[in-house]
Design an enzyme around this catalytic site. Structure first.
Site, PDB file in Angstrom:
ATOM      1  N   VAL A  63       0.715  -1.360  -0.030  1.00 27.33           N
ATOM      2  CA  VAL A  63      -0.051  -0.030  -0.100  1.00 27.33           C
ATOM      3  C   VAL A  63       0.933   1.416   0.109  1.00 27.33           C
ATOM      4  O   VAL A  63       0.309   2.457  -0.277  1.00 27.33           O
ATOM      5  CB  VAL A  63      -1.070   0.124   1.308  1.00 27.33           C
ATOM      6  CG1 VAL A  63      -1.967  -1.072   0.983  1.00 27.33           C
ATOM      7  CG2 VAL A  63      -0.329   0.131   2.584  1.00 27.33           C
ATOM      8  N   SER A 141      -7.742   3.708  14.893  1.00 24.89           N
ATOM      9  CA  SER A 141      -7.455   3.136  16.180  1.00 24.89           C
ATOM     10  C   SER A 141      -8.054   4.039  17.242  1.00 24.89           C
ATOM     11  O   SER A 141      -7.922   5.276  16.996  1.00 24.89           O
ATOM     12  CB  SER A 141      -6.103   3.016  16.237  1.00 24.89           C
ATOM     13  OG  SER A 141      -5.528   2.520  17.662  1.00 24.89           O
ATOM     14  N   TYR A 156       2.335   6.015  15.954  1.00 23.01           N
ATOM     15  CA  TYR A 156       1.213   5.193  15.533  1.00 23.01           C
ATOM     16  C   TYR A 156      -0.107   6.276  15.613  1.00 23.01           C
ATOM     17  O   TYR A 156      -0.928   6.265  14.739  1.00 23.01           O
ATOM     18  CB  TYR A 156       0.952   4.008  16.324  1.00 23.01           C
ATOM     19  CG  TYR A 156       0.040   3.054  16.046  1.00 23.01           C
ATOM     20  CD1 TYR A 156      -0.065   2.373  14.768  1.00 23.01           C
ATOM     21  CD2 TYR A 156      -0.898   2.988  17.040  1.00 23.01           C
ATOM     22  CE1 TYR A 156      -1.185   1.355  14.583  1.00 23.01           C
ATOM     23  CE2 TYR A 156      -2.096   2.018  16.390  1.00 23.01           C
ATOM     24  CZ  TYR A 156      -2.378   1.444  15.368  1.00 23.01           C
ATOM     25  OH  TYR A 156      -3.386   0.524  15.257  1.00 23.01           O
ATOM     26  N   ALA A 158      -0.564   9.152  15.936  1.00 24.40           N
ATOM     27  CA  ALA A 158      -0.706  10.478  14.853  1.00 24.40           C
ATOM     28  C   ALA A 158      -1.200  10.242  13.545  1.00 24.40           C
ATOM     29  O   ALA A 158      -1.777  10.440  12.683  1.00 24.40           O
ATOM     30  CB  ALA A 158       0.764  11.067  14.931  1.00 24.40           C
ATOM     31  N   LYS A 160      -2.881   7.281  13.143  1.00 23.27           N
ATOM     32  CA  LYS A 160      -4.396   7.078  13.109  1.00 23.27           C
ATOM     33  C   LYS A 160      -5.416   8.388  13.089  1.00 23.27           C
ATOM     34  O   LYS A 160      -6.585   8.428  12.729  1.00 23.27           O
ATOM     35  CB  LYS A 160      -4.522   6.107  14.243  1.00 23.27           C
ATOM     36  CG  LYS A 160      -3.876   4.795  13.899  1.00 23.27           C
ATOM     37  CD  LYS A 160      -4.524   4.067  12.317  1.00 23.27           C
ATOM     38  CE  LYS A 160      -3.807   2.634  12.417  1.00 23.27           C
ATOM     39  NZ  LYS A 160      -4.329   1.841  11.190  1.00 23.27           N
TER      40      LYS A 160
HETATM   41  N1  LIG Z   1      -4.705  -5.266  16.630  1.00 22.15           N
HETATM   42  C1  LIG Z   1      -4.877  -4.410  17.291  1.00 22.15           C
HETATM   43  O1  LIG Z   1      -4.876  -4.291  18.642  1.00 22.15           O
HETATM   44  C2  LIG Z   1      -5.380  -2.972  16.694  1.00 22.15           C
HETATM   45  C3  LIG Z   1      -6.078  -2.131  17.574  1.00 22.15           C
HETATM   46  C4  LIG Z   1      -6.244  -0.807  16.884  1.00 22.15           C
HETATM   47  C5  LIG Z   1      -6.333  -0.633  15.360  1.00 22.15           C
HETATM   48  N2  LIG Z   1      -5.710  -1.698  14.754  1.00 22.15           N
HETATM   49  C6  LIG Z   1      -5.705  -1.569  13.113  1.00 22.15           C
HETATM   50  O2  LIG Z   1      -6.326  -2.637  12.575  1.00 22.15           O
HETATM   51  C7  LIG Z   1      -5.765  -2.806  11.439  1.00 22.15           C
HETATM   52  C8  LIG Z   1      -5.553  -4.387  11.149  1.00 22.15           C
HETATM   53  O3  LIG Z   1      -4.634  -4.597  12.147  1.00 22.15           O
HETATM   54  P1  LIG Z   1      -4.481  -6.202  12.562  1.00 22.15           P
HETATM   55  O4  LIG Z   1      -4.350  -6.260  13.884  1.00 22.15           O
HETATM   56  O5  LIG Z   1      -5.453  -6.993  11.814  1.00 22.15           O
HETATM   57  O6  LIG Z   1      -2.819  -6.473  12.097  1.00 22.15           O
HETATM   58  P2  LIG Z   1      -2.216  -7.591  11.630  1.00 22.15           P
HETATM   59  O7  LIG Z   1      -0.551  -7.308  11.808  1.00 22.15           O
HETATM   60  O8  LIG Z   1      -2.655  -8.999  11.983  1.00 22.15           O
HETATM   61  O9  LIG Z   1      -2.546  -7.747  10.099  1.00 22.15           O
HETATM   62  C9  LIG Z   1      -1.986  -6.306   9.176  1.00 22.15           C
HETATM   63  C10 LIG Z   1      -2.070  -6.711   7.714  1.00 22.15           C
HETATM   64  O10 LIG Z   1      -1.738  -5.611   7.097  1.00 22.15           O
HETATM   65  C11 LIG Z   1      -0.799  -6.254   5.943  1.00 22.15           C
HETATM   66  N3  LIG Z   1       0.194  -5.282   5.747  1.00 22.15           N
HETATM   67  C12 LIG Z   1       1.211  -4.723   6.401  1.00 22.15           C
HETATM   68  N4  LIG Z   1       1.939  -3.746   5.736  1.00 22.15           N
HETATM   69  C13 LIG Z   1       1.267  -3.805   4.413  1.00 22.15           C
HETATM   70  C14 LIG Z   1       1.597  -3.034   3.390  1.00 22.15           C
HETATM   71  N5  LIG Z   1       2.643  -2.081   3.132  1.00 22.15           N
HETATM   72  N6  LIG Z   1       0.970  -3.336   2.223  1.00 22.15           N
HETATM   73  C15 LIG Z   1      -0.223  -4.094   2.279  1.00 22.15           C
HETATM   74  N7  LIG Z   1      -0.277  -4.981   3.301  1.00 22.15           N
HETATM   75  C16 LIG Z   1       0.263  -4.840   4.478  1.00 22.15           C
HETATM   76  C17 LIG Z   1       0.024  -7.527   6.503  1.00 22.15           C
HETATM   77  O11 LIG Z   1       0.381  -8.297   5.813  1.00 22.15           O
HETATM   78  C18 LIG Z   1      -1.329  -8.316   7.337  1.00 22.15           C
HETATM   79  O12 LIG Z   1      -1.930  -8.883   6.604  1.00 22.15           O
HETATM   80  C19 LIG Z   1      -4.516  -2.062  11.254  1.00 22.15           C
HETATM   81  O13 LIG Z   1      -4.845  -0.793  10.589  1.00 22.15           O
HETATM   82  C20 LIG Z   1      -4.200  -1.762  12.648  1.00 22.15           C
HETATM   83  O14 LIG Z   1      -3.508  -0.427  12.715  1.00 22.15           O
HETATM   84  C21 LIG Z   1      -5.302  -3.023  15.110  1.00 22.15           C
END
Ligand SMILES: NC(=O)c1ccc[n+]([C@@H]2O[C@H](COP(=O)([O-])OP(=O)(O)OC[C@H]3O[C@@H](n4cnc5c(N)ncnc54)[C@H](O)[C@@H]3O)[C@@H](O)[C@H]2O)c1
Length: 249
Positions: A63, A141, A156, A158, A160
């Site tokens: 991305v 987030s 992070y 910032a 979000k």
């Molecule tokens: N897990 C948490 O506690 C939490 C809390 C708040 C927000 N989030 C947000 O939720 C979303 C999903 O997080 P998650 O917990 O499922 O994370 P995760 O690490 O399990 O999955 C992240 C996915 O993004 C993909 N990815 C990473 N960099 C990439 C890139 N440059 N191009 C394409 N794909 C890429 C990875 O391969 C993976 O499939 C994220 O935006 C994260 O910031 C997560």
């Protein structure tokens, strides 16, 4: 909820929240296009979706790289002639205290979490304007509202906060064209992103959540499905916390 004939693009769809959401879109008969940097895993999820009778394709997309996004979107559009739903779930975290953060850390987090969302929206928004229909759902987030989290996360947070601002602006600009744009702010969610937290950090976090548990990816997916479905017929510009009450004082 029914996503029959809906053409869906989901970034970060091979793991965690994105994976759960992609599988659920498939169970509800959507055409699921997974954009992820990890093609092998994306392919696996895609095949699993197809085995349940829905249509799915996997694309290797970084991305942070606009041309890889444009190419995949062109493919999806030439196959289906429309794109109805975009879910931006790809993201990375950085938990360093601010004094340890390097410019490189800043660039990485901003490029994936904010620039990546800008790129996918910037590519797909004009398609949605032309078809006068679209649902965009960005994963922000609670760190974007709090300004980081319990363990630093300032950079992070910032990134979000930027996603929240982008979501609201796009909702304003997209509304007249029938485009709904919303964001979800998950609290701590049991995925690979927080797997390295030690026991005491997990306890601290859980004690700050009124429901006294982390979210499961499915908890977040449920909210994503609702906000991208036609049931959410008058919801746009909404920034929805799915955090077990963590943001309450
Ligand atoms: N897990 C948490 O506690 C939490 C809390 C708040 C927000 N989030 C947000 O939720 C979303 C999903 O997080 P998650 O917990 O499922 O994370 P995760 O690490 O399990 O999955 C992240 C996915 O993004 C993909 N990815 C990473 N960099 C990439 C890139 N440059 N191009 C394409 N794909 C890429 C990875 O391969 C993976 O499939 C994220 O935006 C994260 O910031 C997560």
């Amino acid at each position: 909820m029914d996503f029959t004939n809906k053409v869906i693009v989901i970034t970060g769809g091979c793991q965690g929240i994105g994976k759960e959401t992609a599988l659920e879109f498939g169970r509800l008969k959507g055409n699921v296009n997974i954009f992820d940097i990890n093609l092998k895993e994306a392919d696996k999820i895609s095949k699993e979706i197809c085995s349940h009778g829905a249509e799915s394709h996997a694309y290797q997309v970084d991305v942070t790289n606009r041309s890889s996004i444009s190419k995949a979107i062109k493919d999806v559009f030439s196959h289906y002639g429309r794109i109805d739903i975009l879910v931006n779930s790809a993201g990375i975290v950085n938990t360093k205290p601010f004094t340890d953060v390097t410019e490189n850390d800043w660039d990485q987090v901003m490029n994936v979490n904010l620039r990546g969302v800008f790129y996918t929206c910037h590519e797909i928004f004009p398609i949605m304007v032309r078809q006068k229909y679209g649902k965009i759902l960005n994963i922000a987030s609670i760190a974007g509202k709090k300004g980081g989290g319990f363990f630093g996360n300032t950079v992070y947070g910032a990134s979000k906060a930027g996603v929240i601002g982008l979501t609201k602006g796009l909702a304003r600009e997209g509304g007249p064209y029938g485009i709904h744009v919303n964001a979800i702010c998950p609290g701590p969610t049991d995925t690979g992103m927080i797997k390295d937290l030690n026991e005491s950090a997990r306890k601290t976090l859980i004690n700050n959540i009124p429901l006294r548990k982390f979210a499961k990816p499915r908890d977040i997916a449920n909210a994503i499905l609702f906000l991208t479905s036609d049931l959410a017929s008058h919801i746009s510009g909404e920034i929805t916390d799915v955090d077990g009450g963590a943001l309450l004082d």
